[in-house]
Design a protein around this motif. Structure first.
Motif, PDB file in Angstrom:
ATOM      1  N   MET A 154       0.923 -11.400  16.740  1.00 39.76           N
ATOM      2  CA  MET A 154      -0.512 -11.183  16.945  1.00 39.76           C
ATOM      3  C   MET A 154      -0.735  -9.846  17.640  1.00 39.76           C
ATOM      4  N   ILE A 155      -1.697  -9.079  17.145  1.00 41.41           N
ATOM      5  CA  ILE A 155      -2.031  -7.788  17.742  1.00 41.41           C
ATOM      6  C   ILE A 155      -3.423  -7.889  18.361  1.00 41.41           C
ATOM      7  N   GLN A 156      -3.526  -7.517  19.620  1.00 41.70           N
ATOM      8  CA  GLN A 156      -4.814  -7.473  20.296  1.00 41.70           C
ATOM      9  C   GLN A 156      -5.098  -6.058  20.769  1.00 41.70           C
ATOM     10  N   LEU A 159      -0.178  -1.193  12.992  1.00 38.28           N
ATOM     11  CA  LEU A 159      -1.414  -0.472  12.689  1.00 38.28           C
ATOM     12  C   LEU A 159      -1.384   0.004  11.244  1.00 38.28           C
ATOM     13  N   PHE A 160      -2.562   0.053  10.622  1.00 33.18           N
ATOM     14  CA  PHE A 160      -2.702   0.447   9.215  1.00 33.18           C
ATOM     15  C   PHE A 160      -3.837   1.464   9.148  1.00 33.18           C
ATOM     16  N   SER A 169     -10.788  -4.175   1.279  1.00 32.26           N
ATOM     17  CA  SER A 169      -9.771  -4.276   0.233  1.00 32.26           C
ATOM     18  C   SER A 169      -8.417  -4.614   0.842  1.00 32.26           C
ATOM     19  N   ALA A 170      -8.054  -3.930   1.905  1.00 29.32           N
ATOM     20  CA  ALA A 170      -6.765  -4.183   2.563  1.00 29.32           C
ATOM     21  C   ALA A 170      -6.711  -5.601   3.121  1.00 29.32           C
ATOM     22  N   GLU A 171      -7.798  -6.039   3.740  1.00 29.40           N
ATOM     23  CA  GLU A 171      -7.829  -7.394   4.309  1.00 29.40           C
ATOM     24  C   GLU A 171      -7.683  -8.454   3.221  1.00 29.40           C
ATOM     25  N   GLU A 172      -8.327  -8.221   2.088  1.00 28.50           N
ATOM     26  CA  GLU A 172      -8.205  -9.170   0.973  1.00 28.50           C
ATOM     27  C   GLU A 172      -6.777  -9.268   0.458  1.00 28.50           C
ATOM     28  N   LYS A 173      -5.991  -8.235   0.719  1.00 31.53           N
ATOM     29  CA  LYS A 173      -4.609  -8.208   0.250  1.00 31.53           C
ATOM     30  C   LYS A 173      -3.635  -8.579   1.368  1.00 31.53           C
ATOM     31  N   GLY A 174      -4.182  -9.136   2.462  1.00 29.92           N
ATOM     32  CA  GLY A 174      -3.323  -9.703   3.497  1.00 29.92           C
ATOM     33  C   GLY A 174      -3.052  -8.835   4.690  1.00 29.92           C
ATOM     34  N   ILE A 175      -3.674  -7.676   4.784  1.00 33.06           N
ATOM     35  CA  ILE A 175      -3.456  -6.810   5.936  1.00 33.06           C
ATOM     36  C   ILE A 175      -4.310  -7.327   7.098  1.00 33.06           C
ATOM     37  N   ASP A 176      -3.653  -7.816   8.148  1.00 34.70           N
ATOM     38  CA  ASP A 176      -4.378  -8.434   9.254  1.00 34.70           C
ATOM     39  C   ASP A 176      -4.014  -7.834  10.612  1.00 34.70           C
ATOM     40  N   VAL A 177      -3.622  -6.566  10.608  1.00 35.66           N
ATOM     41  CA  VAL A 177      -3.408  -5.834  11.855  1.00 35.66           C
ATOM     42  C   VAL A 177      -4.577  -4.867  12.041  1.00 35.66           C
ATOM     43  N   PRO A 178      -4.770  -4.306  13.247  1.00 38.64           N
ATOM     44  CA  PRO A 178      -5.868  -3.347  13.442  1.00 38.64           C
ATOM     45  C   PRO A 178      -5.715  -2.116  12.553  1.00 38.64           C
ATOM     46  N   CYS A 211       5.515   0.299  13.922  1.00 39.29           N
ATOM     47  CA  CYS A 211       5.242   1.213  12.808  1.00 39.29           C
ATOM     48  C   CYS A 211       3.744   1.314  12.566  1.00 39.29           C
ATOM     49  N   LEU A 212       3.292   2.537  12.348  1.00 40.54           N
ATOM     50  CA  LEU A 212       1.951   2.841  11.862  1.00 40.54           C
ATOM     51  C   LEU A 212       2.104   3.310  10.419  1.00 40.54           C
ATOM     52  N   VAL A 213       1.528   2.553   9.478  1.00 37.50           N
ATOM     53  CA  VAL A 213       1.587   2.960   8.066  1.00 37.50           C
ATOM     54  C   VAL A 213       0.262   3.594   7.683  1.00 37.50           C
ATOM     55  N   ARG A 214       0.344   4.612   6.797  1.00 42.39           N
ATOM     56  CA  ARG A 214      -0.835   5.408   6.465  1.00 42.39           C
ATOM     57  C   ARG A 214      -0.868   5.627   4.944  1.00 42.39           C
ATOM     58  N   PRO A 215      -1.316   4.599   4.188  1.00 44.32           N
ATOM     59  CA  PRO A 215      -1.210   4.672   2.723  1.00 44.32           C
ATOM     60  C   PRO A 215      -2.404   5.283   2.009  1.00 44.32           C
ATOM     61  N   GLY A 216      -3.216   6.037   2.709  1.00 51.45           N
ATOM     62  CA  GLY A 216      -4.289   6.764   2.045  1.00 51.45           C
ATOM     63  C   GLY A 216      -5.489   5.899   1.693  1.00 51.45           C
ATOM     64  N   PRO A 217      -6.119   6.207   0.550  1.00 60.42           N
ATOM     65  CA  PRO A 217      -5.640   7.007  -0.587  1.00 60.42           C
ATOM     66  C   PRO A 217      -5.422   8.497  -0.305  1.00 60.42           C
ATOM     67  N   TYR A 218      -6.231   9.081   0.593  1.00 66.86           N
ATOM     68  CA  TYR A 218      -5.941  10.456   1.002  1.00 66.86           C
ATOM     69  C   TYR A 218      -4.958  10.428   2.153  1.00 66.86           C
TER      70      TYR A 218
END
Length: 794
Positions: A1-3, A168-169, A260-269, A90-97
């Motif tokens: 869990m991330i707060q 983080l995303f 869009s990200a949340e619908e695909k399961g991304i549940d971090v800040p 890890c902080l992922v940064r998938p764009g699109p830009y």
């Protein structure tokens, strides 16, 4: 869990000070990934950050490789697994830009070439010079949806909520930047239709015709055709309204990506990056950074989104360091209260090798930001690499003056970052509890930075705002306050709530001749309710749509006789002060500054208003002489503001404090020579009155009453502890030596410090010890033994 709570990131119940480095898996040979991750970790980091470039993974439309099928460097899942195995966040940064110095900034070239209708358009109907897409175009969003579906499916198993490293995303990158730097907002048909709907929702027919002086029946033509070449009669109102619209336009784009990200399961800040620093010569400046804040102002209101800044100051020095201070203050002003101040791109190098960034820059910039409350730093870049398959915007090599070279060697500034990283690890828990003490606040008015585009009719207004905020705020009063160690934060004037004089006893307000009605009224209410307002260098008389508005001027009740450019002024007892701008007032009561000319007109006065007090400083000064700073100290005293510190040398000094975990004193020397000083805080000597030596272009973070373990508190220390070794039989502290004689006072009932040839111990009380270190080495250790062991030896 991330707060996200109390300006901290909390992962599975544990508070974390984020200290990361940007490591692009797609630029480093896959066989070297683990080694690079370990090297970043060795520098004291706890986080790896990486872009995930769409252009690299979907190299042909419909063909997406995220598993390394076509080349190992595309295997995102393996990289994330290695980050997990090495115990890093890890902080992922998938764009699109992603920008990231990649061709077409990370959006696949095939998309731009195949779907030109989705590319932003100029006001002449041509393709945007940066080839940036139109953010809300349905074709673009359709392709983004496919990209997110694939990339999120890889990332999801590695989310911290699933036991992985990703905490983080990031959503897109530097939204709106291309429009600002080219003075070309998006005139794509889809965007202009969106603007039409914006106008219809916001304005009634009467309001629309009154504001723009165009028949309501022409609203579609006005918003989709006339906007591209505005007429003088409505140009100012249109520029202002289109800027307000674009803030919402950018927000809707980010909201779309988030959903869009949340619908695909991304549940971090989520993270959104703010752009804005710009190159001058050997240094950079942050005077335009608030343009990025202004563009993303509405985006900052999205739930569970952290705003993060791009901080690139070049070689930090006396002439530009306060730009970082203002960037910190203005960013905090617009972000939600619980989120930490965070830089997702903190200067870890520079694209080219000119200018060459010096190691002390990394030391001073990091310390300055941590001192101002930053609890998240991510160095961009941390590891150099290679642009495979011709994706590099600047060619094959991507060196970036990074701490780790492309072949894994450590550059000179690696050790500088490493020392800070290790020190922050030692003090992470108590430091996270502390917050900066501030003496006063600035009013941050984002609309003064809504200057990212203009036309021939509005250029004069935007140029004037640009010049005045640079000269009179950045290079003027804000700089003078900080160099005199008067520490400030900022408050966003566009927030809906009123300004509370209890929380904001004093407020510095930079003003131009333009200020909207509700902001003028907000300042009136602040004075009525008991606030002390320092207004400079002019009283506003128009709205941001360039129509007359004198709410504040009428309330002040003063006649403005005129204005003068340049000249000299007498301010208080100081005469012959060169100034760039003077506003002349017909008032005698409360006057404290006068123009040095034939009529000696009043140019500054103070006046009780309501329950409060106005200090009107109708003087614009670009502070080119040190003695001009004294006038601002005088001005601050009129509002009851003084620094809490007294020093013998000019040093930047701040404090982060908490009643239970103590204080950290941050001292920065931005000059090329060492300085010696004692430090008094609120009239009392710190460090037992000991004189400190602050080396040239270096800083110190010194603890006062800080618990290091459950039963060892540092009452004070003149040196920096950067490592601890602790078990039930031994406690050892590693100290970086900067003073001829380092001095620590420890309070403990469990441990007893040991002496050696360089370490002397004096018992002060039953549980308190002074430890003095005299060493010519760069570091020294203090060894503690348990009290029980000492007693048994006796």
């Amino acid at each position: 869990m991330i707060q996200i709570k109390n300006e901290k990131v909390i992962v599975d119940g544990k508070e974390a000070l984020l200290f990361g480095g940007e490591l692009h898996y797609f630029r480093v040979p896959a066989k070297d990934w683990r080694t690079r991750i370990r090297q970043v970790k060795e520098a004291g980091a706890n986080m790896i950050s990486t872009y995930v470039p769409w252009i690299f993974h979907e190299y042909e439309e419909g063909t997406i490789d995220l598993t390394g099928e076509t080349r190992p460097e595309r295997d995102l899942a393996t990289f994330l697994q290695l980050v997990k195995e090495e115990g890093m966040f890890c902080l992922v940064r998938p764009g699109p830009y992603v920008m990231a110095e990649i061709v077409d900034h990370g959006v696949p070239t095939w998309f731009i070439d195949t779907y030109p209708e989705a590319v932003a358009k100029t006001n002449e109907g041509k393709q945007h010079p940066t080839r940036v897409v139109s953010y809300s175009h349905p074709v673009f969003l359709e392709k983004v949806e496919i990209w997110y579906e694939r990339v999120c499916s890889v990332i999801k198993p590695f989310l911290a909520t699933n036991g992985g490293p990703v905490i983080l995303f990031q959503l897109d990158n530097e939204v709106g930047m291309f429009h600002w730097v080219t003075n070309q907002p998006d005139f794509n048909e889809s965007t202009l239709k969106e603007f039409t709907e914006h106008l219809k929702i916001k304005y009634t027919q009467q309001e629309f015709e009154h504001t723009f002086r165009v028949p309501y029946a022409d609203i579609s033509s006005f918003s989709q055709v006339k906007i591209q070449k505005p007429e003088p009669i409505y140009a100012h109102a249109l520029r202002n309204e289109f800027g307000l619209f674009l803030r919402e336009h950018y927000r809707r784009f980010i909201e779309y990506l988030k959903q869009s990200a949340e619908e695909k399961g991304i549940d971090v800040p989520f993270v959104v990056n703010i752009h804005g620093f710009h190159t001058i010569d050997l240094t950079k400046r942050g005077t335009m950074y608030p343009i990025g804040i202004s563009q993303l102002l509405e985006t900052a209101k999205i739930d569970n989104v952290l705003m993060a800044g791009d901080y690139y100051i070049g070689n930090i020095e006396y002439d530009n360091y306060t730009d970082i201070v203002l960037a910190n203050a203005f960013t905090k002003a617009i972000q939600w209260n619980e989120q930490p101040l965070f830089s997702a791109e903190f200067q870890g190098g520079c694209l080219s090798d000119k200018p060459r960034l010096q190691p002390p820059t990394y030391d001073l910039t990091t310390r300055l930001c941590v001192a101002d409350g930053m609890n998240g730093v991510n160095y961009y870049m941390f590891a150099a690499g290679e642009n495979y398959e011709n994706i590099g915007l600047h060619g094959k090599r991507h060196d970036w003056q990074a701490p780790l070279t492309a072949d894994g060697k450590k550059a000179p500034h690696y050790s500088v970052i490493q020392h800070i990283g290790k020190m922050l690890q030692v003090f992470e828990r108590p430091l996270l509890e502390t917050k900066p003490e501030v003496d006063t606040h600035f009013g941050f008015y984002p609309d003064y930075y809504m200057t990212e585009f203009y036309d021939e009719h509005t250029k004069g207004m935007t140029d004037q705002m640009h010049h005045e905020r640079d000269a009179y705020l950045y290079n003027g009063i804000a700089k003078s306050l900080r160099v005199n160690n008067i520490i400030y934060d900022a408050v966003n004037l566009l927030d809906e709530e009123e300004l509370d004089p209890i929380k904001l006893p004093t407020l510095w307000m930079f003003a131009t001749e333009w200020m909207d009605e509700h902001i003028q009224q907000k300042l009136v209410n602040y004075l009525e309710n008991g606030g002390r307002l320092i207004l400079f260098p002019t009283i506003p008389i128009k709205t941001m749509k360039n129509v007359p508005c004198t709410i504040l001027k009428d309330y002040i009740g003063v006649t403005v006789k005129g204005h003068k450019s340049h000249g000299f002024a007498k301010i208080g007892e100081m005469d012959n002060i060169p100034v760039q701008r003077q506003e002349l007032y017909d008032i005698e009561s409360g006057a404290f500054a006068w123009a040095e000319d034939d009529d000696q007109s009043v140019i500054a006065f103070e006046k009780p208003l309501g329950k409060g007090k106005l200090v009107m400083f109708g003087i614009g000064m670009d502070h080119n002489f040190y003695y001009q700073n004294d006038t601002i100290v005088h001005l601050a005293r009129r509002a009851g503001i003084e620094s809490r510190f007294q020093l013998e040398e000019e040093l930047d000094i701040t404090v982060r404090t908490h009643p239970e975990t103590g204080s950290f004193i941050f001292i920065q020397n931005f000059d090329e020579f060492k300085k010696k000083t004692t430090i008094h805080y609120k009239g009392e000597p710190l460090f037992a009155g000991k004189e400190l030596v602050i080396p040239q272009r270096m800083g110190l973070m010194l603890p006062v009453d800080v618990p290091l373990t459950d039963d060892l508190t540092i009452s004070y220390g003149t040196g920096e502890i950067y490592n601890t070794e602790h078990d039930q039989n031994k406690l050892q502290l590693a100290i970086k030596i900067t003073q001829p004689e380092e001095e620590f006072v420890f309070t403990t009932s469990k441990w007893i410090p040991s002496e050696n040839e360089n370490v002397l111990v004096h018992k002060l009380t039953e549980n308190q010890y002074k430890v003095v270190i005299r060493s010519r080495d760069e570091s020294e250790s203090i060894l503690f033994n348990p009290v029980a062991v000492k007693a048994s030896n006796l």
